[in-house]
Write an enzyme that holds these catalytic residues in place. Structure first.
Site, PDB file in Angstrom:
ATOM      1  N   HIS A   5      -9.523   4.966  -1.068  1.00 21.34           N
ATOM      2  CA  HIS A   5      -8.672   5.031   0.123  1.00 21.34           C
ATOM      3  C   HIS A   5      -9.393   5.822   1.213  1.00 21.34           C
ATOM      4  CE1 HIS A   5      -4.548   3.653  -1.220  1.00 21.34           C
ATOM      5  NE2 HIS A   5      -5.300   3.501  -2.307  1.00 21.34           N
ATOM      6  N   ASP A  28       0.847  -1.190   0.000  1.00 24.70           N
ATOM      7  CA  ASP A  28       0.000   0.000   0.000  1.00 24.70           C
ATOM      8  C   ASP A  28       0.893   1.255   0.000  1.00 24.70           C
ATOM      9  OD1 ASP A  28      -2.346   1.468   0.215  1.00 24.70           O
ATOM     10  OD2 ASP A  28      -2.482   1.248   2.397  1.00 24.70           O
ATOM     11  N   HIS A  29       0.563   2.222  -0.821  1.00 26.86           N
ATOM     12  CA  HIS A  29       1.309   3.492  -0.901  1.00 26.86           C
ATOM     13  C   HIS A  29       2.813   3.283  -1.057  1.00 26.86           C
ATOM     14  CE1 HIS A  29      -2.080   6.158  -0.250  1.00 26.86           C
ATOM     15  NE2 HIS A  29      -2.488   5.347   0.692  1.00 26.86           N
TER      16      HIS A  29
END
Ligand code: 13P
Length: 277
Positions: free
Chosen positions: A209, A81-82
């Site tokens: 998100h 994630d990210h």
């Protein structure tokens, strides 16, 4: 079994439901998420955020995720994630992550296209799926300290052009959520109009998100009106603390048991909220 997100997200898109993508911070939270998915017989996107590297290293996250994913009776995608840079994302792919996000959403359109295309080429060579973000979902230092929204809504035309140029597998869009808690707000007002236009124009699964605190009605609508994956983090931390207090957990093992139960309940709840009609 460990899989990438291609089939599970395409099934969600066709079936108009969304899959939760919970961020784990340690072995306990990862195990709770996998066991809950197994109990409910649902696929899982087991996520680890680069921002939490000081709590759990990439190597540790890969070891935990690969082990639990391989042994699981339901499809599990181990997702970064990210991901913020090529070096970290490349390492995640080498270590066995089956899905990665490249977040260049704070850069110009051209730079975001360039960074994302580079990761798509690298990841697809290893059968790893890629999520990118266009528009920008505002974020605090640790997803829980958010003060002011600096979000930039996603523009449908630009997003369609972005997908065509990058060949990315899924796209995170900004329609009014933020990472972390919503100060002074019960739940945010989302732009469903923007979501409908995005869903009409874009043929890859859309990702939301900042799911925490967004409200069940909003999230259910997102799931049935065009979003296929919803990221949740802060709500797990809040639920863990609330359960510890409710149980008056007095020793370390009791604290862990209560936290695990709190997180399992939240994931089960969100599977049902994100289900189709
Ligand atoms: P929340 O902490 O608001 O649920 O956001 C999580 C997230 O979007 C991680 O990518």
């Amino acid at each position: 079994m460990l899989v990438n997100t291609k089939e599970m997200l395409e099934n969600a898109r066709q079936g108009t439901y969304a899959l939760p993508a919970p961020d784990f911070v340690d072995l306990d939270s990862a195990r709770v998420f996998v066991k809950t998915a197994e109990r409910l017989q649902k696929p899982l996107i087991l996520s680890y955020a680069q921002a939490l590297e000081n709590m759990l290293s990439l190597e540790e996250a890969a070891a935990i995720g690969c082990l639990l994913g391989r042994e699981s009776s339901v499809p599990v995608a181990l997702h970064l994630d990210h991901g913020m840079d090529r070096e970290f994302i490349g390492r995640a792919i080498e270590l066995g992550f089956t899905s990665v996000m490249i977040d260049a959403s704070d850069k110009s359109f051209e730079e975001n296209v360039r960074c994302t295309s580079e990761i798509v080429r690298l990841a697809h060579d290893s059968n790893v799926t890629v999520e990118a973000e266009i528009g920008h979902v505002g974020q605090g230092d640790n997803f829980a300290s958010f003060e002011n929204s600096e979000s930039v809504y996603t523009m449908p035309e630009e997003a369609a052009e972005f997908v065509a140029q990058t060949e990315v597998d899924s796209l995170a869009v900004s329609i009014g959520t933020v990472h972390g808690i919503y100060k002074n707000l019960k739940s945010p007002v989302l732009s469903f109009d923007c979501l409908h236009k995005l869903a009409e124009k874009i043929q890859v699964p859309l990702v939301l998100h900042g799911g925490s605190g967004t409200g069940d009605d909003n999230l259910h609508r997102c799931a049935v009106e065009g979003i296929s994956k919803i990221n949740i983090f802060t709500d797990f931390l809040t639920a863990a603390m609330e359960q510890i207090q409710k149980d008056s957990a007095a020793d370390y093992l009791a604290v862990k048991r209560a936290a695990n139960r709190g997180m399992a309940d939240v994931l089960e709840h969100y599977y049902s909220v994100f289900a189709g009609n």
